[in-house]
Scaffold this motif. Structure first.
Motif, PDB file in Angstrom:
ATOM      1  N   ALA A  70     -11.833  12.204   8.773  1.00  0.00           N
ATOM      2  CA  ALA A  70     -12.705  12.209   9.961  1.00  0.00           C
ATOM      3  C   ALA A  70     -12.067  13.010  11.093  1.00  0.00           C
ATOM      4  O   ALA A  70     -12.735  13.786  11.770  1.00  0.00           O
ATOM      5  CB  ALA A  70     -12.974  10.773  10.400  1.00  0.00           C
ATOM      6  N   ARG A  71     -10.764  12.825  11.267  1.00  0.00           N
ATOM      7  CA  ARG A  71     -10.072  13.568  12.340  1.00  0.00           C
ATOM      8  C   ARG A  71     -10.117  15.063  12.054  1.00  0.00           C
ATOM      9  O   ARG A  71     -10.267  15.874  12.970  1.00  0.00           O
ATOM     10  CB  ARG A  71      -8.621  13.106  12.449  1.00  0.00           C
ATOM     11  CG  ARG A  71      -8.488  11.717  13.042  1.00  0.00           C
ATOM     12  CD  ARG A  71      -7.068  11.483  13.589  1.00  0.00           C
ATOM     13  NE  ARG A  71      -6.994  10.191  14.252  1.00  0.00           N
ATOM     14  CZ  ARG A  71      -6.450   9.094  13.702  1.00  0.00           C
ATOM     15  NH1 ARG A  71      -5.940   9.140  12.490  1.00  0.00           N
ATOM     16  NH2 ARG A  71      -6.433   7.960  14.368  1.00  0.00           N
ATOM     17  N   ALA A  72      -9.995  15.432  10.783  1.00  0.00           N
ATOM     18  CA  ALA A  72      -9.962  16.867  10.431  1.00  0.00           C
ATOM     19  C   ALA A  72     -11.330  17.529  10.590  1.00  0.00           C
ATOM     20  O   ALA A  72     -11.408  18.708  10.920  1.00  0.00           O
ATOM     21  CB  ALA A  72      -9.446  17.035   8.999  1.00  0.00           C
ATOM     22  N   ILE A  73     -12.400  16.800  10.355  1.00  0.00           N
ATOM     23  CA  ILE A  73     -13.732  17.453  10.407  1.00  0.00           C
ATOM     24  C   ILE A  73     -14.406  17.272  11.770  1.00  0.00           C
ATOM     25  O   ILE A  73     -15.348  18.007  12.096  1.00  0.00           O
ATOM     26  CB  ILE A  73     -14.656  16.967   9.265  1.00  0.00           C
ATOM     27  CG1 ILE A  73     -14.944  15.472   9.343  1.00  0.00           C
ATOM     28  CG2 ILE A  73     -14.059  17.330   7.910  1.00  0.00           C
ATOM     29  CD1 ILE A  73     -15.926  14.973   8.277  1.00  0.00           C
ATOM     30  N   GLY A  74     -13.938  16.282  12.542  1.00  0.00           N
ATOM     31  CA  GLY A  74     -14.408  16.134  13.926  1.00  0.00           C
ATOM     32  C   GLY A  74     -15.873  15.736  14.054  1.00  0.00           C
ATOM     33  O   GLY A  74     -16.558  15.460  13.061  1.00  0.00           O
ATOM     34  N   ARG A  75     -16.346  15.734  15.283  1.00  0.00           N
ATOM     35  CA  ARG A  75     -17.694  15.216  15.555  1.00  0.00           C
ATOM     36  C   ARG A  75     -18.801  16.105  15.001  1.00  0.00           C
ATOM     37  O   ARG A  75     -19.945  15.670  14.866  1.00  0.00           O
ATOM     38  CB  ARG A  75     -17.890  14.935  17.044  1.00  0.00           C
ATOM     39  CG  ARG A  75     -17.809  16.167  17.912  1.00  0.00           C
ATOM     40  CD  ARG A  75     -17.839  15.803  19.385  1.00  0.00           C
ATOM     41  NE  ARG A  75     -18.761  14.717  19.668  1.00  0.00           N
ATOM     42  CZ  ARG A  75     -18.610  13.814  20.619  1.00  0.00           C
ATOM     43  NH1 ARG A  75     -17.541  13.840  21.362  1.00  0.00           N
ATOM     44  NH2 ARG A  75     -19.519  12.906  20.847  1.00  0.00           N
ATOM     45  N   GLN A  76     -18.468  17.358  14.677  1.00  0.00           N
ATOM     46  CA  GLN A  76     -19.480  18.243  14.064  1.00  0.00           C
ATOM     47  C   GLN A  76     -19.635  17.954  12.567  1.00  0.00           C
ATOM     48  O   GLN A  76     -20.556  18.468  11.935  1.00  0.00           O
ATOM     49  CB  GLN A  76     -19.082  19.726  14.195  1.00  0.00           C
ATOM     50  CG  GLN A  76     -18.707  20.180  15.598  1.00  0.00           C
ATOM     51  CD  GLN A  76     -19.862  20.004  16.564  1.00  0.00           C
ATOM     52  OE1 GLN A  76     -21.016  20.087  16.176  1.00  0.00           O
ATOM     53  NE2 GLN A  76     -19.549  19.715  17.814  1.00  0.00           N
ATOM     54  N   GLY A  77     -18.693  17.208  12.022  1.00  0.00           N
ATOM     55  CA  GLY A  77     -18.682  16.989  10.576  1.00  0.00           C
ATOM     56  C   GLY A  77     -19.521  15.795  10.140  1.00  0.00           C
ATOM     57  O   GLY A  77     -20.036  15.040  10.970  1.00  0.00           O
ATOM     58  N   THR A  78     -19.652  15.669   8.813  1.00  0.00           N
ATOM     59  CA  THR A  78     -20.344  14.511   8.234  1.00  0.00           C
ATOM     60  C   THR A  78     -19.449  13.926   7.153  1.00  0.00           C
ATOM     61  O   THR A  78     -18.916  14.661   6.310  1.00  0.00           O
ATOM     62  CB  THR A  78     -21.682  14.939   7.598  1.00  0.00           C
ATOM     63  OG1 THR A  78     -22.498  15.506   8.615  1.00  0.00           O
ATOM     64  CG2 THR A  78     -22.413  13.754   6.977  1.00  0.00           C
ATOM     65  N   LEU A  79     -19.280  12.615   7.196  1.00  0.00           N
ATOM     66  CA  LEU A  79     -18.442  11.940   6.201  1.00  0.00           C
ATOM     67  C   LEU A  79     -19.297  10.919   5.454  1.00  0.00           C
ATOM     68  O   LEU A  79     -19.825   9.983   6.055  1.00  0.00           O
ATOM     69  CB  LEU A  79     -17.259  11.254   6.913  1.00  0.00           C
ATOM     70  CG  LEU A  79     -16.296  10.450   6.046  1.00  0.00           C
ATOM     71  CD1 LEU A  79     -15.741  11.268   4.889  1.00  0.00           C
ATOM     72  CD2 LEU A  79     -15.135   9.931   6.901  1.00  0.00           C
ATOM     73  N   LEU A  80     -19.435  11.151   4.159  1.00  0.00           N
ATOM     74  CA  LEU A  80     -20.157  10.189   3.309  1.00  0.00           C
ATOM     75  C   LEU A  80     -19.130   9.261   2.686  1.00  0.00           C
ATOM     76  O   LEU A  80     -18.222   9.720   1.982  1.00  0.00           O
ATOM     77  CB  LEU A  80     -20.941  10.932   2.215  1.00  0.00           C
ATOM     78  CG  LEU A  80     -21.556  10.051   1.128  1.00  0.00           C
ATOM     79  CD1 LEU A  80     -22.581   9.071   1.690  1.00  0.00           C
ATOM     80  CD2 LEU A  80     -22.206  10.902   0.036  1.00  0.00           C
ATOM     81  N   LEU A  81     -19.287   7.975   2.943  1.00  0.00           N
ATOM     82  CA  LEU A  81     -18.373   6.974   2.394  1.00  0.00           C
ATOM     83  C   LEU A  81     -19.069   6.208   1.280  1.00  0.00           C
ATOM     84  O   LEU A  81     -20.171   5.692   1.484  1.00  0.00           O
ATOM     85  CB  LEU A  81     -17.951   5.982   3.479  1.00  0.00           C
ATOM     86  CG  LEU A  81     -17.201   6.546   4.683  1.00  0.00           C
ATOM     87  CD1 LEU A  81     -16.951   5.439   5.714  1.00  0.00           C
ATOM     88  CD2 LEU A  81     -15.877   7.166   4.244  1.00  0.00           C
TER      89      LEU A  81
END
Ligand SMILES: C[S@@+](CC[C@H](N)C(=O)[O-])C[C@H]1O[C@@H](n2cnc3c(N)ncnc32)[C@H](O)[C@@H]1O
Length: 349
Positions: free
Chosen positions: A48-59
């Motif tokens: 999450a830190r690496a992709i930042g607020r522009q990113g999307t993380l599917l858990l």
């Protein structure tokens, strides 16, 4: 809210080979990433830190408690990415990504169980804590260890302990377990552990690890169909990246399979793949896939798949040999001693 405060329970799991995984996934701000085994959110937080607020993380996780914990932990971060959560086996990852119209730039699977699951006696994973013979990672479905032990024959159980646990005393262990089961005395993890110790007899004293270690591991792998899930995951990826390769071949031959006509650009290759009957809907070009295994049978499946994919020209392997944890990490976190990390990059179109 600080990260540790977000969920109420203790984290009780140290992410293994965190630095190596983040490096191998080669993440950029804005990436879409799948953490297919969210667990306690250690890797997820770093992603999450690496992709930042522009990113999307599917858990994803089959354990609803861990899934909720990990997502809370990530959402509590400053500049958290968009978090999408699915209570699902990772073998369904393609369907989940399609459902959410996501296309993954990177994928991580950190196989097996998390330490909090092992230390909770009520889950039945540990011979060190008395509890019911459950062992399901997904408590909402499936057959418990007790149910499995109630239906197997002695020969089937011996094979299971030998193949998945690699215990040389599998036959006598199976005989003892079936004996106490048929007396109605096999109800808890302690009953099972005692049966294994008694099958070992005098050899128990010579054993470096607790005699029940391998039997418990074999049952956990069987109950959760861990090798089957991994096999399906690899097959699902293979289908997708083989489609990539078909699309590339069509480009090289100058054929036009595009629904957009002859003027379509290279960047339409993914759509061309679809027109060839290979749906490219969930994996980005140059996507990275990292899998962390803790069992030789898992690592063998991964190695075989990755080597084959490279031979086909579908991926490049990042390193010939699997990465292992540093001496310092092995000292600090004994769980990391058996870890093998393999990473591939899908060859772009
Ligand atoms: C080793 S832990 C992951 C720990 C996590 N990387 C962290 O840093 O906290 C493995 C997790 O994967 C989950 N799991 C195991 N097999 C799975 C599967 N086939 N599909 C989805 N989740 C799975 C387990 O329930 C567990 O929470």
């Amino acid at each position: 809210m600080s990260v540790g405060d977000a969920p109420h329970d203790p984290i009780d799991h140290e992410p293994v080979m965190l630095r190596e995984i983040i490096q191998g996934l080669d993440l950029e701000s804005g990436n879409t990433v799948v953490d297919a085994t969210a667990g306690r959110g250690g890797h997820a937080q770093a992603i999450a830190r690496a992709i930042g607020r522009q990113g999307t993380l599917l858990l994803l996780d089959v354990d609803e408690i861990n899934l909720a914990f990990a997502s809370e932990r990530v959402r509590a971060l400053a500049d958290a990415p968009r978090v999408v959560v699915a209570h699902s086996n990772f073998s369904n990852v393609a369907d989940v990504l399609r459902q959410h119209s996501l296309c993954a730039d990177a994928f991580l699977a950190d196989l097996g169980f998390a330490s909090n699951q092992m230390s909770d006696g009520a889950r039945g994973f540990s011979f060190a804590a008395d509890g019911p013979l459950d062992m399901r990672l997904d408590q909402s479905t499936g057959e418990s260890a007790h149910a499995l032990l109630s239906r197997v024959t002695e020969a089937e159980l011996a094979d299971l302990i030998f193949q998945l646990g690699e215990d040389p005393f599998s036959r006598r262990i199976a005989r003892r377990i079936i004996y106490i089961r048929d007396l109605g005395l096999l109800k808890t993890t302690t009953d099972l552990a005692k049966a294994v110790v008694s099958a070992y007899g005098g050899k128990a004293r010579q054993s470096r690890m607790h005699p029940a270690t391998r039997t418990f591991m074999a049952l956990r792998i069987a109950v959760n169909k861990e090798l089957e899930s991994l096999d399906t995951l690899l097959a699902v990826f293979q289908q997708e990246i083989a489609g990539f390769s078909l699309a590339r071949a069509a480009d090289f031959k100058g054929q036009d399979h595009s629904i957009f006509g002859a003027g379509a650009s290279q960047s339409d290759s993914i759509v061309r793949g679809s027109a060839l009957g290979t749906p490219h809907t969930w994996l980005a070009r140059n996507a990275r896939m990292a899998i962390l295994a803790f069992h030789s049978l898992e690592d063998r499946l991964i190695k075989r798949a990755f080597t084959d994919w490279e031979r086909q020209g579908w991926v490049t392997r990042i390193g010939r040999k699997p990465l292992v944890a540093s001496e310092a990490e092995c000292g600090a976190n004994p769980r990391s001693r058996s870890a093998k990390l393999r990473t591939v990059r899908i060859v772009g179109i």
